[in-house]
Design an enzyme around this catalytic site. Structure first.
Site, PDB file in Angstrom:
ATOM      1  N   ASP A 101     -82.395  88.082 -13.364  1.00  0.00           N
ATOM      2  CA  ASP A 101     -81.454  86.844 -13.192  1.00  0.00           C
ATOM      3  C   ASP A 101     -81.563  86.292 -12.048  1.00  0.00           C
ATOM      4  OD1 ASP A 101     -79.433  85.254 -14.390  1.00  0.00           O
ATOM      5  OD2 ASP A 101     -77.862  86.610 -13.340  1.00  0.00           O
ATOM      6  N   TYR A 104     -82.211  89.101  -7.167  1.00  0.00           N
ATOM      7  CA  TYR A 104     -81.597  90.155  -6.041  1.00  0.00           C
ATOM      8  C   TYR A 104     -81.903  91.869  -6.157  1.00  0.00           C
ATOM      9  CZ  TYR A 104     -79.741  86.412  -3.430  1.00  0.00           C
ATOM     10  OH  TYR A 104     -79.711  85.143  -2.725  1.00  0.00           O
TER      11      TYR A 104
HETATM   12  P1  IMP Z   1     -79.993  89.875 -10.733  1.00  0.00           P
HETATM   13  O1  IMP Z   1     -79.807  90.722  -9.615  1.00  0.00           O
HETATM   14  O2  IMP Z   1     -79.236  88.655 -10.748  1.00  0.00           O
HETATM   15  O3  IMP Z   1     -81.455  89.632 -11.138  1.00  0.00           O
HETATM   16  O4  IMP Z   1     -79.355  90.660 -11.918  1.00  0.00           O
HETATM   17  C1  IMP Z   1     -79.937  91.745 -12.827  1.00  0.00           C
HETATM   18  C2  IMP Z   1     -78.808  92.374 -13.503  1.00  0.00           C
HETATM   19  O5  IMP Z   1     -77.612  91.763 -14.023  1.00  0.00           O
HETATM   20  C3  IMP Z   1     -79.327  92.947 -14.637  1.00  0.00           C
HETATM   21  O6  IMP Z   1     -79.955  94.172 -14.656  1.00  0.00           O
HETATM   22  C4  IMP Z   1     -78.177  93.072 -15.635  1.00  0.00           C
HETATM   23  O7  IMP Z   1     -77.589  94.172 -15.528  1.00  0.00           O
HETATM   24  C5  IMP Z   1     -77.359  91.930 -15.247  1.00  0.00           C
HETATM   25  N1  IMP Z   1     -77.504  90.558 -16.090  1.00  0.00           N
HETATM   26  C6  IMP Z   1     -78.021  89.390 -15.891  1.00  0.00           C
HETATM   27  N2  IMP Z   1     -77.909  88.418 -16.703  1.00  0.00           N
HETATM   28  C7  IMP Z   1     -77.319  89.245 -17.641  1.00  0.00           C
HETATM   29  C8  IMP Z   1     -77.044  88.684 -19.164  1.00  0.00           C
HETATM   30  O8  IMP Z   1     -77.230  87.592 -19.339  1.00  0.00           O
HETATM   31  N3  IMP Z   1     -76.203  89.853 -19.757  1.00  0.00           N
HETATM   32  C9  IMP Z   1     -76.151  91.168 -19.281  1.00  0.00           C
HETATM   33  N4  IMP Z   1     -76.441  91.489 -18.054  1.00  0.00           N
HETATM   34  C10 IMP Z   1     -77.094  90.791 -17.130  1.00  0.00           C
END
Ligand code: IMP
Length: 177
Positions: A101, A104
């Site tokens: 997403d 991070y």
């Molecule tokens: P990042 O650190 O923002 O890349 O987030 C990654 C984590 O956020 C993933 O491993 C998920 O646990 C959670 N996440 C991000 N987007 C979604 C979504 O659309 N549905 C469910 N979990 C999400």
């Protein structure tokens, strides 16, 4: 408030894509032993399905991270909540993530794991939301790029629910009764 889920990626599409990714991994790691790191809990289903299609010797370990931001995970707010059960030094490590997403989480994990001296370190994610990226992260294997929607199913949750859906669905929450 009512919640509803509509199918974004069907069970059949998931099966086809996972078979395809496994094919690439089988070619890239032919003749080597591969150590999969499943990032709990979201990657459980993906790790299981993917590993069933791998043809080299495979070992699997798990780890979990938590983010303590407001709604997105800021770099300093990510912590390891469950560490690996074995060292990864000298191993060919492939991190299995459910979704990238903001980036991070994977950026935190890559830095942390690299310090443990694996023989190699690559990342595989089932889903990628490129529009949401805030920090660049190199991902070696990507299943599907998806729009900026909140998705659930096949391991992904909303408030710990929906992980057991066999497909990836878009969650809609309607305010009201
Ligand atoms: P990042 O650190 O923002 O890349 O987030 C990654 C984590 O956020 C993933 O491993 C998920 O646990 C959670 N996440 C991000 N987007 C979604 C979504 O659309 N549905 C469910 N979990 C999400």
């Amino acid at each position: 408030m009512s919640e509803s889920v509509s199918v974004l990626i069907s069970e059949e599409e998931l099966e086809r894509k996972i078979d395809q990714i496994a094919g690439q991994i089988n070619r890239d790691y032919a003749g080597r032993q591969l150590h999969l790191l499943c990032i709990l809990k979201g990657s459980m289903f993906f790790t299981c399905e993917l590993s069933k299609h791998l043809t080299m010797p495979v070992t699997i370990d798990c780890m979990a991270v938590a983010s303590y931001g407001n709604d997105t995970a800021r770099s300093g707010d990510i912590a390891l909540t469950l560490d690996l059960s074995e060292p990864i030094a000298g191993k060919h490590v492939l991190v299995i993530e459910d979704i990238v997403d903001t980036g991070y989480t994977l950026s935190f994990l890559r830095k942390m794991l690299q310090k443990r001296n694996p023989a190699s370190l690559k990342i595989c994610t089932l889903l990628d939301k490129p529009e949401r990226r805030e920090v660049p992260v190199d991902v070696d294997y990507v299943g599907f790029q998806i729009p900026n929607e909140f998705v659930v199913g096949f391991g992904l949750d909303y408030a710990q629910k929906y992980r057991n859906l066999p497909y990836i669905g878009m969650l809609e929450i309607e305010e009201g009764e």
